[in-house]
Design a protein around this motif. Sequence first.
Motif, PDB file in Angstrom:
ATOM      1  N   PRO A   1       0.805  -1.227   0.000  1.00  0.00           N
ATOM      2  CA  PRO A   1       0.000   0.000   0.000  1.00  0.00           C
ATOM      3  C   PRO A   1       0.839   1.279   0.000  1.00  0.00           C
ATOM      4  O   PRO A   1       0.343   2.345  -0.349  1.00  0.00           O
ATOM      5  CB  PRO A   1      -0.825  -0.106   1.285  1.00  0.00           C
ATOM      6  CG  PRO A   1      -0.151  -1.116   2.130  1.00  0.00           C
ATOM      7  CD  PRO A   1       0.634  -2.013   1.215  1.00  0.00           C
ATOM      8  N   ARG A   2       2.124   1.161   0.333  1.00  0.00           N
ATOM      9  CA  ARG A   2       3.009   2.345   0.345  1.00  0.00           C
ATOM     10  C   ARG A   2       3.798   2.507  -0.952  1.00  0.00           C
ATOM     11  O   ARG A   2       4.591   3.432  -1.089  1.00  0.00           O
ATOM     12  CB  ARG A   2       3.961   2.263   1.522  1.00  0.00           C
ATOM     13  CG  ARG A   2       3.220   2.363   2.827  1.00  0.00           C
ATOM     14  CD  ARG A   2       4.156   2.250   3.985  1.00  0.00           C
ATOM     15  NE  ARG A   2       3.380   2.263   5.205  1.00  0.00           N
ATOM     16  CZ  ARG A   2       3.757   2.842   6.300  1.00  0.00           C
ATOM     17  NH1 ARG A   2       4.922   3.439   6.352  1.00  0.00           N
ATOM     18  NH2 ARG A   2       2.999   2.808   7.364  1.00  0.00           N
ATOM     19  N   CYS A   3       3.601   1.614  -1.889  1.00  0.00           N
ATOM     20  CA  CYS A   3       4.313   1.689  -3.169  1.00  0.00           C
ATOM     21  C   CYS A   3       3.825   2.908  -3.966  1.00  0.00           C
ATOM     22  O   CYS A   3       2.644   3.268  -3.917  1.00  0.00           O
ATOM     23  CB  CYS A   3       4.079   0.406  -3.980  1.00  0.00           C
ATOM     24  SG  CYS A   3       4.968   0.400  -5.558  1.00  0.00           S
ATOM     25  N   ILE A   4       4.718   3.508  -4.716  1.00  0.00           N
ATOM     26  CA  ILE A   4       4.383   4.683  -5.525  1.00  0.00           C
ATOM     27  C   ILE A   4       3.291   4.368  -6.553  1.00  0.00           C
ATOM     28  O   ILE A   4       2.493   5.229  -6.905  1.00  0.00           O
ATOM     29  CB  ILE A   4       5.654   5.271  -6.205  1.00  0.00           C
ATOM     30  CG1 ILE A   4       5.367   6.605  -6.892  1.00  0.00           C
ATOM     31  CG2 ILE A   4       6.234   4.297  -7.222  1.00  0.00           C
ATOM     32  CD1 ILE A   4       5.177   7.749  -5.942  1.00  0.00           C
TER      33      ILE A   4
ATOM     34  N   ARG B   1       9.758  -9.072  -8.274  1.00  0.00           N
ATOM     35  CA  ARG B   1       9.841  -7.958  -7.323  1.00  0.00           C
ATOM     36  C   ARG B   1       9.471  -6.662  -8.033  1.00  0.00           C
ATOM     37  O   ARG B   1       9.864  -6.428  -9.178  1.00  0.00           O
ATOM     38  CB  ARG B   1      11.249  -7.834  -6.749  1.00  0.00           C
ATOM     39  CG  ARG B   1      11.601  -8.982  -5.830  1.00  0.00           C
ATOM     40  CD  ARG B   1      12.822  -8.650  -4.981  1.00  0.00           C
ATOM     41  NE  ARG B   1      13.086  -9.725  -4.059  1.00  0.00           N
ATOM     42  CZ  ARG B   1      12.511  -9.854  -2.867  1.00  0.00           C
ATOM     43  NH1 ARG B   1      11.642  -8.968  -2.470  1.00  0.00           N
ATOM     44  NH2 ARG B   1      12.803 -10.870  -2.086  1.00  0.00           N
ATOM     45  N   CYS B   2       8.727  -5.844  -7.308  1.00  0.00           N
ATOM     46  CA  CYS B   2       8.335  -4.530  -7.822  1.00  0.00           C
ATOM     47  C   CYS B   2       9.604  -3.715  -8.084  1.00  0.00           C
ATOM     48  O   CYS B   2      10.506  -3.663  -7.241  1.00  0.00           O
ATOM     49  CB  CYS B   2       7.434  -3.833  -6.802  1.00  0.00           C
ATOM     50  SG  CYS B   2       6.972  -2.147  -7.268  1.00  0.00           S
ATOM     51  N   ALA B   3       9.673  -3.073  -9.227  1.00  0.00           N
ATOM     52  CA  ALA B   3      10.849  -2.282  -9.593  1.00  0.00           C
ATOM     53  C   ALA B   3      10.966  -1.017  -8.737  1.00  0.00           C
ATOM     54  O   ALA B   3      12.049  -0.451  -8.621  1.00  0.00           O
ATOM     55  CB  ALA B   3      10.793  -1.900 -11.067  1.00  0.00           C
ATOM     56  N   TYR B   4       9.866  -0.594  -8.105  1.00  0.00           N
ATOM     57  CA  TYR B   4       9.884   0.632  -7.309  1.00  0.00           C
ATOM     58  C   TYR B   4      10.176   0.370  -5.835  1.00  0.00           C
ATOM     59  O   TYR B   4      11.003   1.037  -5.228  1.00  0.00           O
ATOM     60  CB  TYR B   4       8.542   1.364  -7.436  1.00  0.00           C
ATOM     61  CG  TYR B   4       8.201   1.710  -8.860  1.00  0.00           C
ATOM     62  CD1 TYR B   4       8.790   2.798  -9.499  1.00  0.00           C
ATOM     63  CD2 TYR B   4       7.289   0.941  -9.569  1.00  0.00           C
ATOM     64  CE1 TYR B   4       8.474   3.113 -10.814  1.00  0.00           C
ATOM     65  CE2 TYR B   4       6.964   1.248 -10.881  1.00  0.00           C
ATOM     66  CZ  TYR B   4       7.559   2.331 -11.495  1.00  0.00           C
ATOM     67  OH  TYR B   4       7.252   2.637 -12.794  1.00  0.00           O
ATOM     68  N   CYS B   5       9.491  -0.611  -5.233  1.00  0.00           N
ATOM     69  CA  CYS B   5       9.616  -0.817  -3.782  1.00  0.00           C
ATOM     70  C   CYS B   5      10.182  -2.186  -3.409  1.00  0.00           C
ATOM     71  O   CYS B   5      10.385  -2.467  -2.240  1.00  0.00           O
ATOM     72  CB  CYS B   5       8.256  -0.634  -3.107  1.00  0.00           C
ATOM     73  SG  CYS B   5       7.069  -1.938  -3.476  1.00  0.00           S
ATOM     74  N   GLU B   6      10.414  -3.025  -4.399  1.00  0.00           N
ATOM     75  CA  GLU B   6      10.996  -4.360  -4.248  1.00  0.00           C
ATOM     76  C   GLU B   6      10.121  -5.348  -3.477  1.00  0.00           C
ATOM     77  O   GLU B   6      10.609  -6.355  -2.978  1.00  0.00           O
ATOM     78  CB  GLU B   6      12.398  -4.272  -3.628  1.00  0.00           C
ATOM     79  CG  GLU B   6      13.373  -3.545  -4.522  1.00  0.00           C
ATOM     80  CD  GLU B   6      14.815  -3.682  -4.089  1.00  0.00           C
ATOM     81  OE1 GLU B   6      15.079  -4.391  -3.098  1.00  0.00           O
ATOM     82  OE2 GLU B   6      15.669  -3.095  -4.755  1.00  0.00           O
ATOM     83  N   THR B   7       8.827  -5.084  -3.394  1.00  0.00           N
ATOM     84  CA  THR B   7       7.908  -6.052  -2.788  1.00  0.00           C
ATOM     85  C   THR B   7       7.861  -7.295  -3.673  1.00  0.00           C
ATOM     86  O   THR B   7       7.744  -7.186  -4.894  1.00  0.00           O
ATOM     87  CB  THR B   7       6.496  -5.453  -2.643  1.00  0.00           C
ATOM     88  OG1 THR B   7       6.575  -4.346  -1.739  1.00  0.00           O
ATOM     89  CG2 THR B   7       5.504  -6.459  -2.123  1.00  0.00           C
TER      90      THR B   7
ATOM     91  N   GLN C   1      -1.373   5.816 -12.425  1.00  0.00           N
ATOM     92  CA  GLN C   1      -1.049   6.003 -13.840  1.00  0.00           C
ATOM     93  C   GLN C   1       0.361   5.506 -14.178  1.00  0.00           C
ATOM     94  O   GLN C   1       0.688   5.293 -15.340  1.00  0.00           O
ATOM     95  CB  GLN C   1      -1.223   7.469 -14.271  1.00  0.00           C
ATOM     96  CG  GLN C   1      -0.146   8.408 -13.770  1.00  0.00           C
ATOM     97  CD  GLN C   1      -0.362   8.930 -12.349  1.00  0.00           C
ATOM     98  OE1 GLN C   1      -1.248   8.476 -11.640  1.00  0.00           O
ATOM     99  NE2 GLN C   1       0.462   9.876 -11.931  1.00  0.00           N
ATOM    100  N   LEU C   2       1.199   5.302 -13.162  1.00  0.00           N
ATOM    101  CA  LEU C   2       2.536   4.748 -13.385  1.00  0.00           C
ATOM    102  C   LEU C   2       2.432   3.291 -13.806  1.00  0.00           C
ATOM    103  O   LEU C   2       1.556   2.555 -13.342  1.00  0.00           O
ATOM    104  CB  LEU C   2       3.366   4.808 -12.101  1.00  0.00           C
ATOM    105  CG  LEU C   2       3.937   6.149 -11.689  1.00  0.00           C
ATOM    106  CD1 LEU C   2       4.647   6.015 -10.348  1.00  0.00           C
ATOM    107  CD2 LEU C   2       4.898   6.670 -12.734  1.00  0.00           C
TER     108      LEU C   2
END
Length: 141
Positions: free
Chosen positions: A104-107, A129-135, A113-114
Amino acid sequence: MNIDSISNGVVLDHIQAGRSMEIYKHLHLDRLDCQVAIIKNARSGHMGKKDIIKIDYPMDLDLDVLGYIDASITVNIIRDGKLKEKKHLELPQRLVNVIRCKNPRCITTAEPQLDAVFLLSDPEKHTYRCAYCETAIDKKF
């Protein structure tokens, strides 16, 4: 049961039994104005049971989506009633807008829209893994 052959289109073969409707949804096959045959639980000497999708329309498929859902799928391109090309899939290294981040804190949650970008981090466990937050997201089979 008798399913006609197709003259120009795509046959998705060796789909893990029960996964054909997930593929139908992700590829938006309901939007096509052509014949689409879904064969569930077909007998297979190699797999025991498998699903098959026949699309009677020449189209480009998102091979990353197919590889993510089931990397054992064989994509058969049919032209003039004959097999023109056979593609074997593998897990994609990068997924864009196929899955969403559950953090829930990921951009991408704050700014939907990202593009949701995931990178393959563990091919053996099918972990992305998410490229933004690595979840981490594990593909369940």
